[in-house]
Scaffold this motif. Structure first.
Motif, PDB file in Angstrom:
ATOM      1  N   UNK A  94     139.499  48.535  57.570  1.00 56.38           N
ATOM      2  CA  UNK A  94     139.299  47.758  56.334  1.00 56.38           C
ATOM      3  C   UNK A  94     139.674  48.875  55.044  1.00 56.38           C
ATOM      4  N   UNK A  95     138.868  49.979  55.196  1.00 53.78           N
ATOM      5  CA  UNK A  95     139.435  51.191  54.240  1.00 53.78           C
ATOM      6  C   UNK A  95     140.712  51.601  54.506  1.00 53.78           C
ATOM      7  N   UNK A  96     141.010  51.866  55.887  1.00 48.79           N
ATOM      8  CA  UNK A  96     142.657  52.242  55.919  1.00 48.79           C
ATOM      9  C   UNK A  96     143.686  51.406  55.554  1.00 48.79           C
ATOM     10  N   UNK A  97     143.025  50.130  55.796  1.00 48.05           N
ATOM     11  CA  UNK A  97     144.216  49.107  55.246  1.00 48.05           C
ATOM     12  C   UNK A  97     144.360  49.084  53.574  1.00 48.05           C
ATOM     13  N   UNK A  98     143.186  49.332  52.946  1.00 48.72           N
ATOM     14  CA  UNK A  98     143.073  49.580  51.733  1.00 48.72           C
ATOM     15  C   UNK A  98     143.985  50.672  51.169  1.00 48.72           C
ATOM     16  N   UNK A  99     143.627  51.669  51.864  1.00 49.52           N
ATOM     17  CA  UNK A  99     144.394  52.911  51.467  1.00 49.52           C
ATOM     18  C   UNK A  99     145.849  52.791  51.684  1.00 49.52           C
ATOM     19  N   UNK A 100     146.205  52.019  52.755  1.00 54.57           N
ATOM     20  CA  UNK A 100     147.693  51.947  53.027  1.00 54.57           C
ATOM     21  C   UNK A 100     148.407  51.149  51.979  1.00 54.57           C
ATOM     22  N   UNK A 101     147.599  49.876  51.658  1.00 55.13           N
ATOM     23  CA  UNK A 101     148.089  49.156  50.511  1.00 55.13           C
ATOM     24  C   UNK A 101     148.271  49.993  49.213  1.00 55.13           C
ATOM     25  N   UNK A 102     147.344  50.858  48.726  1.00 53.15           N
ATOM     26  CA  UNK A 102     147.126  51.499  47.599  1.00 53.15           C
ATOM     27  C   UNK A 102     148.319  52.568  47.471  1.00 53.15           C
ATOM     28  N   UNK A 103     148.461  53.191  48.695  1.00 56.56           N
ATOM     29  CA  UNK A 103     149.824  53.892  48.864  1.00 56.56           C
ATOM     30  C   UNK A 103     151.316  53.273  48.691  1.00 56.56           C
ATOM     31  N   UNK A 104     151.179  52.110  49.228  1.00 57.81           N
ATOM     32  CA  UNK A 104     152.726  51.249  48.927  1.00 57.81           C
ATOM     33  C   UNK A 104     152.631  51.007  47.235  1.00 57.81           C
ATOM     34  N   UNK A 105     151.511  50.585  46.767  1.00 62.59           N
ATOM     35  CA  UNK A 105     151.668  50.370  45.267  1.00 62.59           C
ATOM     36  C   UNK A 105     152.108  51.768  44.633  1.00 62.59           C
ATOM     37  N   UNK A 106     151.477  52.737  44.865  1.00 66.54           N
ATOM     38  CA  UNK A 106     151.959  54.158  44.421  1.00 66.54           C
ATOM     39  C   UNK A 106     153.539  54.316  44.595  1.00 66.54           C
TER      40      UNK A 106
END
Length: 385
Positions: A94-106
Motif C-alpha cells: 500500500x505504501x509503494x502504491x501511494x508512492x507510485x500514485x504520488x509520482x504520477x501526479x508529480x
C-alpha cells in the motif's frame, strides 16, 4: 471575533494531540512512529495521487489567489508528503502504491506550476519540494529510463524556479507591497524561501546531476548572506535588513530560519558558518523550542512571542537535520536523539504532525517534514545490521 476562534481551535488541537513525554528513544519507538505517520499519509492521499486541498477553511485564511495559489500549495504539500513516504523506507504494497500514485501526479502537474498571478510566488515552494520528491523518485527508480525522466522533470523545475528569482536575488512568496507589476518579481525576498529553493537545487544536482545556473546561485546565496546578522540569526526578509532587532529578527524568532540558512551558506562555501555555529544553533533550537511551540496551531500568523508563526515549527525540525548533517559524524548522534524525542512527543493521535491550520495542507506537509527528519534520526541512531 478572531480570539474566540483561536481559543476554539486551540482546544480542539489539544483534544487530538498526543504529546506524551517520551521516556526512551530507541529503534522500536521510532519505527512505530514512522509507521503511524506513513499510515496517515496513505489514508490522507487524494484519489489523483496528491495531498491536501482548498478545504477546511477558517475565519482567517492565508491569501491565495485562485486557482494558482492552491496548485502551488498542493505541489509543495504533495512533494513533502511523497518525500516523507519514500524516506520512511516502508515497503508495504500500500505504501509503494501511494508512492507510485504520488509520482504520477508529480509527473503530470509539476510542469504546469507557475505563479498564481503577479501578487504571489507561492510556486517557489512547489518547485523546491517538487525537486525534493523527484530526487527521491530518481534514487528509487528501477531503470535508466525512469531515472532520466525524473532528472528531466527536476531540471525543468529548477529552470522554472530560476525564472521567478527576485531582482534582489533569491526567492520570496508575496509581491503585493510595492504596487509594481513586473515580469521579474520585485516582492519580499525571504532568506528562508531562498534557502529552501537552494538546498533543493543542491540535492538535485548532487544526486541527479542537474545543471544549476551559477549566476542565479551566486545572487541568491548573497541575498541570504545579506540577511544574516552577526550572531547568525537571519532577518525575516530583505526589507528587514534595516530593522534587525525587531522581535521576529532576534535569535528566538530565527530559530527555524537559522537552521535552513546556516545549512545553505555552508553548502555553498561560506566559511563563516563553522561547525561551532551549527552546533550552537542546533543546541539553541532544542533548548528554545518552546518559543516555536507556543506558536503551533494558532490560526493567526505572527501573533505570539517573537512574532513566531505556527508554520515555522516543522520547517525548523526538518532543516535542523540539513544543518547538523555538516557536523562530524561523531557529533550528530546526540543531536539526532534530542530531535527524535521531540518528534515523537509531538506526533498526533492520528499519526500525523501539524503546526498551522493551512486549508487542508497542514497535515500532509507537517507529516512529510517529520518523516524525513525521523528517517534521518534513525540513520544516526540505529546501527546497521
Amino acid at each position: 471575533m478572531q480570539r474566540p476562534l483561536a481559543i476554539l481551535l486551540a482546544c480542539t488541537a489539544c483534544a487530538f494531540a498526543q504529546e506524551k513525554p517520551v521516556a526512551e528513544v530507541n529503534a522500536s519507538t521510532m519505527a512505530a512512529s514512522v509507521r503511524r505517520g506513513v499510515d496517515f499519509l496513505i489514508a490522507d492521499q487524494n484519489p489523483n495521487g496528491s495531498w491536501g486541498g482548498a478545504t477546511r477553511t477558517k475565519g482567517l485564511n492565508i491569501y491565495a489567489p485562485l486557482p494558482g495559489a492552491h496548485h502551488a500549495f498542493r505541489a509543495g504539500a504533495s512533494g513533502l508528503a511523497l518525500s516523507g513516504l519514500i524516506d520512511s523506507g516502508d515497503t508495504r504494497p500500500e505504501t509503494l502504491a501511494a508512492i507510485e500514485k504520488g509520482g504520477a501526479w508529480m509527473e503530470a502537474e509539476l510542469p504546469k506550476l507557475r505563479r498564481a498571478d503577479q501578487t504571489t510566488t507561492y510556486n517557489a515552494w512547489g518547485h523546491a519540494y517538487g525537486m525534493r520528491a523527484l530526487t527521491r523518485l530518481y534514487k528509487t527508480a528501477k531503470d535508466d529510463a525512469a531515472k532520466e525522466k525524473w532528472k528531466r522533470l527536476a531540471q525543468e523545475q529548477c529552470d522554472l524556479a530560476n525564472r521567478y528569482m527576485d531582482i534582489n536575488g533569491g526567492w520570496g512568496y508575496l509581491d503585493i507591497y510595492d504596487g509594481l507589476t513586473t515580469q521579474k518579481p520585485t516582492g519580499i525576498t525571504t532568506c528562508f524561501t531562498t534557502a529552501t529553493v537552494l538546498l533543493a537545487m543542491r540535492e538535485a544536482r548532487d544526486v541527479m546531476g542537474i545543471k544549476l545556473d551559477d549566476r542565479i546561485v551566486k545572487a541568491s546565496v548573497a541575498s541570504v548572506e545579506r540577511q544574516r546578522t552577526p550572531d547568525f540569526a537571519y532577518v525575516y526578509s530583505h526589507s528587514h535588513i534595516y530593522r534587525p532587532r525587531v522581535p521576529i529578527n532576534r535569535p528566538a524568532g530565527s530559530l527555524a530560519r537559522s537552521q535552513a540558512c546556516n545549512a545553505t551558506l555552508r553548502a555553498f562555501g561560506e566559511t563563516k558558518v563553522t561547525d561551532k555555529v551549527i552546533h550552537e544553533w542546533a543546541e539553541r533550537f532544542i533548548d528554545r523550542e518552546g518559543f516555536l511551540s507556543i506558536g503551533r496551531k494558532r490560526p493567526v500568523p505572527h501573533e505570539t512571542h517573537f512574532q513566531i508563526s505556527g508554520y515555522f515549527y516543522y520547517y525548523g525540525v526538518f532543516y535542523f537535520t540539513e544543518s547538523v548533517e555538516f557536523l562530524p559524524a561523531a557529533e550528530q548522534k546526540a543531536h539526532a536523539e534530542k530531535l527524535a524525542k521531540l518528534i515523537l512527543f509531538r506526533q498526533e493521535k492520528d499519526g500525523s504532525w501539524w503546526d498551522y491550520p493551512l486549508y487542508d495542507y497542514h497535515q500532509p506537509y507537517g507529516t512529510g517534514y517529520s518523516l524525513m527528519a525521523m528517517a534521518w534520526c534513525q540513520k544516526k541512531l540505529v546501527p546497521k545490521s
